[in-house]
Each structure stands twice: as C-alpha cells, then as structure tokens.
Design an enzyme around this catalytic site. Structure first.
Site, mmCIF file in Angstrom:
data_model
loop_
_atom_site.group_PDB
_atom_site.id
_atom_site.type_symbol
_atom_site.label_atom_id
_atom_site.label_comp_id
_atom_site.label_asym_id
_atom_site.label_seq_id
_atom_site.Cartn_x
_atom_site.Cartn_y
_atom_site.Cartn_z
ATOM 1 N N ARG A 17 55.460 58.612 37.490
ATOM 2 C CA ARG A 17 55.206 60.069 37.474
ATOM 3 C C ARG A 17 54.239 60.424 38.590
ATOM 4 O O ARG A 17 54.373 61.448 39.249
ATOM 5 C CB ARG A 17 54.669 60.530 36.114
ATOM 6 C CG ARG A 17 54.192 61.988 36.131
ATOM 7 C CD ARG A 17 54.119 62.662 34.765
ATOM 8 N NE ARG A 17 53.628 61.801 33.710
ATOM 9 C CZ ARG A 17 52.354 61.380 33.583
ATOM 10 N NH1 ARG A 17 51.443 61.760 34.459
ATOM 11 N NH2 ARG A 17 52.004 60.578 32.596
ATOM 12 N N TYR A 20 65.379 85.457 42.696
ATOM 13 C CA TYR A 20 66.284 84.598 41.913
ATOM 14 C C TYR A 20 66.037 84.789 40.409
ATOM 15 O O TYR A 20 64.880 84.889 39.976
ATOM 16 C CB TYR A 20 66.052 83.140 42.312
ATOM 17 C CG TYR A 20 66.879 82.179 41.509
ATOM 18 C CD1 TYR A 20 68.244 82.041 41.748
ATOM 19 C CD2 TYR A 20 66.310 81.431 40.483
ATOM 20 C CE1 TYR A 20 69.005 81.172 40.990
ATOM 21 C CE2 TYR A 20 67.067 80.552 39.722
ATOM 22 C CZ TYR A 20 68.419 80.440 39.976
ATOM 23 O OH TYR A 20 69.179 79.586 39.217
ATOM 24 N N ASP A 62 60.726 80.892 49.141
ATOM 25 C CA ASP A 62 61.901 80.174 48.635
ATOM 26 C C ASP A 62 62.898 80.091 49.788
ATOM 27 O O ASP A 62 63.483 81.097 50.193
ATOM 28 C CB ASP A 62 62.483 80.936 47.432
ATOM 29 C CG ASP A 62 63.692 80.231 46.815
ATOM 30 O OD1 ASP A 62 64.401 79.505 47.538
ATOM 31 O OD2 ASP A 62 63.950 80.443 45.613
ATOM 32 N N LYS A 99 71.118 72.911 45.914
ATOM 33 C CA LYS A 99 72.066 73.653 46.733
ATOM 34 C C LYS A 99 72.359 72.875 48.025
ATOM 35 O O LYS A 99 72.889 71.789 47.966
ATOM 36 C CB LYS A 99 71.520 75.064 46.986
ATOM 37 C CG LYS A 99 70.945 75.740 45.724
ATOM 38 C CD LYS A 99 71.985 76.048 44.658
ATOM 39 C CE LYS A 99 71.397 76.422 43.304
ATOM 40 N NZ LYS A 99 70.448 77.534 43.316
HETATM 41 C C1 LIG Z 1 69.378 77.920 42.397
HETATM 42 C C2 LIG Z 1 68.186 78.603 42.916
HETATM 43 C C3 LIG Z 1 66.918 78.415 42.348
HETATM 44 C C4 LIG Z 1 66.701 77.551 41.119
HETATM 45 O O1 LIG Z 1 66.927 76.220 41.361
HETATM 46 P P1 LIG Z 1 67.450 75.170 40.258
HETATM 47 O O2 LIG Z 1 67.620 73.932 41.019
HETATM 48 O O3 LIG Z 1 68.722 75.734 39.698
HETATM 49 O O4 LIG Z 1 66.396 75.101 39.200
HETATM 50 C C5 LIG Z 1 65.835 79.048 42.943
HETATM 51 N N1 LIG Z 1 65.989 79.844 44.010
HETATM 52 C C6 LIG Z 1 67.181 80.071 44.572
HETATM 53 C C7 LIG Z 1 67.285 80.962 45.756
HETATM 54 C C8 LIG Z 1 68.325 79.468 44.047
HETATM 55 O O5 LIG Z 1 69.520 79.706 44.597
#
Ligand SMILES: *Cc1c(COP(=O)(O)O)cnc(C)c1O
Length: 395
Positions: free
Chosen positions: A50, A102, A174, A199
């Site tokens: 961890r 998001y 983000d 993604k």
């Molecule tokens: C998918 C997404 C998230 C969240 O991520 P997870 O891996 O699903 O927890 C946050 N910000 C954006 C822009 C996203 O497309």
C-alpha cells in the site's frame, strides 16, 4: 527549456525499463504485498505494497515524467484519485468547480465532501470573470476539466492558474480527455494533474485506474500521505497493464484524433446533424485556445440529431462503434449522454448544460476513418428516412 527528445521517444523511454537483475525488457509484476527487511534497524525501500510497490512505482515515475511533475500516484480508479485529491482540503475550505464537471466528481462534491464541510461553487470555467467572481476568502482550489464533457468546451488552463495564484489557491486539472500527449497542465501553471487512466492511458477498455501528478514537493508529500492513509492504490497487475498502455498512447491518440477531425468535418455537412462539438472546428468558440493549449482537438466529439428518436435510430443502425459508457479505447465508443454519463441531471439541468435529447458522444477508436464515415452515413440515411416518413404521415 528544450526537451532533448520528442514526446513519443520520451514515452517509450519512460515506459520501458530493463530489469537490472535479469535483463527483462519490462518491469516485473511484483506481486508481493510485503517485503523482507534485512535487520531490526535498517528497513529497505519497500515494506508494504500500500505504501509502495516497485511495479506501481515504475508507472508512477513514468506518468510523473510525462506530465512534467515532481511525483505521481496511481489509484484504483479516476474517482479514487480525484476524491483523494479533494481530501487535501479541510472542513471550511471551498472549491471552484466547472458546472459541467464529470458526473462522479459532481457526486463526490455534492453528496460526500459537502457533509465534511468542504463547499463548492459551480461556474462556467470558460468564463474567466465568472471564475474570479466565484473565489471566496476560503477558496483553496480551482478545478478544471478541459475540454468538457460532452460538449467539449475549452477552459484556459494558463489563465485560470494565474487567477488561482493571485488568490493564493491551487489549480487541479482533470486531463483525462487530452492526456499528456496533447496537453500538459503543469507546464501551463497548474499544481496537480488528475486522470481517469481507465480511458486513453489504458486504452483498451480493460482496466479501471486513476493517476495524479503533483507539480511541487509540498503537494506531493501531502498527496503521498493521503494515498497511503486512504489506501485506494492501484493493484500491481493493473499498474503493469497501464505501463503497457502508455507505450502506444502517442500513436493511438494521434490516429484517433486525426479520424475524429475527419468525422467531425463529415458530420458538419450532414443535414440530419444539427450541431457538431469538436474543440478545433473553426466555429468552435474555444478553437484558437485549444490549438494553443493542446495542439489537437483530441479523439472525442459529440453531435446532435433532431431528437431522442433519431438518436436511437442512428445507434441501432451503425455497426462499428460499441454503444457504451466510457471513452478512450481502441474501439470506437458511441454513448448517449442523457441516459448514460449525465443521467443524474434532470431534464432542465441537462437542457441548461446543452445536453439535448438528440445528443450523441463519440470516442473515436483505431478503425479506419473512411469505414467509420461510411458506417455513420448509413446511420444518418436511416435517420433521414425515418424523419421523412414521420413528416409524410404528419407525425
Ligand atoms: C471516467 C472519468 C472520470 C472517472 O474515472 P474512473 O476511472 O471511472 O473512476 C473522471 N474524469 C473524467 C473526465 C472521466 O472521463
């Protein structure tokens, strides 16, 4: 400061590291939760996974270098990274957040952080005056997500970071939609970069993961403390898969972005399509800024058909994209934001956010752009026939 290598070279250098022990061309998958210590008083670099694991660390080092930060952290999901980052704030603190943030980030702010006394104001972050006006004496963070989802509006990271600095706040970005291939927020003045690595970085719709990269040591130390304290770390095998995904990130996202541009240009000319949202299209209000800040519109676009019925018809007709939530994969992904990513908003909130009932979002994969365009042509032909039949029958 001139970089000695092109980003594509750097990507490979950072994601490939020869194992000293065996010469293996890849980081071993260190499936070990604990590590032997040589004696009572001298502990080795690793003790418990961890707190640190060599495979996860290889990934964390790679993303740190690619984003140009001081230290990176791998989390169990994008939301784990984002939630941990928001817990840098304390009760009484305030964050300025994009109103089209998001959905998961919206949820943690409005249903969890508010209970802990961490407040927020939603603003249109593309409007710098609105950002400045939303800042309060207790504001600690300005949060940015650009381009926004699903209508791809562009926020000026450099300008927001400057506003934040002038008010003694930090900027969190983000960077999921652009990845460091196209956009490096720390170089533009941001303090922390966040990713849903689920993604583009994973890229194959097979891993759920998050990454964070701090731009300064103080933030890095505090985030490391929280990562270890909260414990939402990324598993070892998934860390290895992300390293594998990283190696092809540059070629994947560049090809997908090229195709996305072609598809956006095609859709613009179709009478059944009422609007196309793609950040570098000429009539997009953020086009110049996007070119300056990212140099590409990326691999995601959205477009509007007449209504839900037409959107359904299109989705049923096309054969290449999968119809699913998520984005950033080798396969094209078509999604219907009103019932998927933005289902938590009511109809009025959706309309206000420009998410009309005929809106579809497309994450362009690695299929041939010509094949995708032919598939979409057939989809639009079905929409046209249906709309004409309805007019004919007076519906
Ligand atoms: C998918 C997404 C998230 C969240 O991520 P997870 O891996 O699903 O927890 C946050 N910000 C954006 C822009 C996203 O497309």
């Amino acid at each position: 400061m001139a970089e000695p290598f092109d980003f594509s070279t750097k990507l490979i250098k950072e994601s490939v590291s020869v194992d000293r022990e065996t010469g293996a061309a890849n980081v071993p998958v260190y499936l070990s939760s604990t590590f032997h210590q040589k004696d009572f008083d001298r502990y080795g670099k690793y003790d418990y996974s961890r707190s640190g694991n060599p495979t996860r660390e290889a990934l964390e080092k790679a993303i740190t270098s690619l984003e140009g930060g001081v230290r990176g952290f791998a989390f169990a999901s994008g939301m784990a990274a984002i939630s941990t980052a928001f817990l840098l704030l304390s009760s009484g603190d305030h964050a300025v957040v994009p109103k089209n943030v998001y959905g998961g980030t919206f949820r943690i702010l409005t249903q969890v952080l508010n209970r802990l006394g961490i407040s927020h104001t939603f603003v249109d972050t593309t409007d710098l005056d609105a950002v400045e006006q939303a800042i309060r004496p207790n504001t600690k963070v300005i949060y940015v997500e650009t381009p926004s989802n699903p209508t791809l509006r562009v926020t000026d990271i450099r300008a927001v970071s400057l506003i934040a600095k002038n008010h003694g706040c930090q900027t969190f970005v983000d960077n999921t939609f652009m990845t460091p291939v196209f956009q490096r927020p720390l170089e533009l003045g941001a303090d922390l970069v966040l990713h849903s690595a689920t993604k583009f970085i994973s890229g194959h719709s097979d891993v759920v993961a998050g990454l964070a990269v701090a731009g300064n040591e103080e933030l890095a130390d505090r985030l490391y403390f929280l990562q270890n304290a909260l414990g939402a770390v990324l598993g070892v095998q998934d860390s290895w898969l992300l390293l594998r995904g990283l190696k092809t990130l540059d070629v994947r996202i560049r090809k997908s972005a090229q195709s996305a541009r072609k598809i956006a240009d095609f859709l613009l000319k179709q009478p059944e399509v009422q609007a196309v949202y793609y950040p570098t299209l000429q009539d997009h209000p953020g086009a110049d800024l996007q070119e300056r800040q990212a140099g590409s519109g990326g691999a995601v676009l959205s477009f509007e058909l007449k209504d839900e019925k037409s959107a359904r018809m299109f989705v049923n007709q096309v054969t290449l994209p999968v119809f699913a939530v998520s984005l950033g994969a080798v396969e094209s992904i078509l999604s219907y934001p009103p019932k998927m990513s933005h289902a938590e908003l009511n109809e009025e909130e959706r309309e206000k956010a420009g998410i009309h009932s005929g809106l579809l979002r497309l994450s362009v994969g690695l299929e041939d752009a010509g094949d995708l365009i032919r598939d979409f042509s057939a989809g639009l032909a079905a929409v046209r026939e249906n709309e004409q039949a309805n007019v004919g029958s007076g519906k």
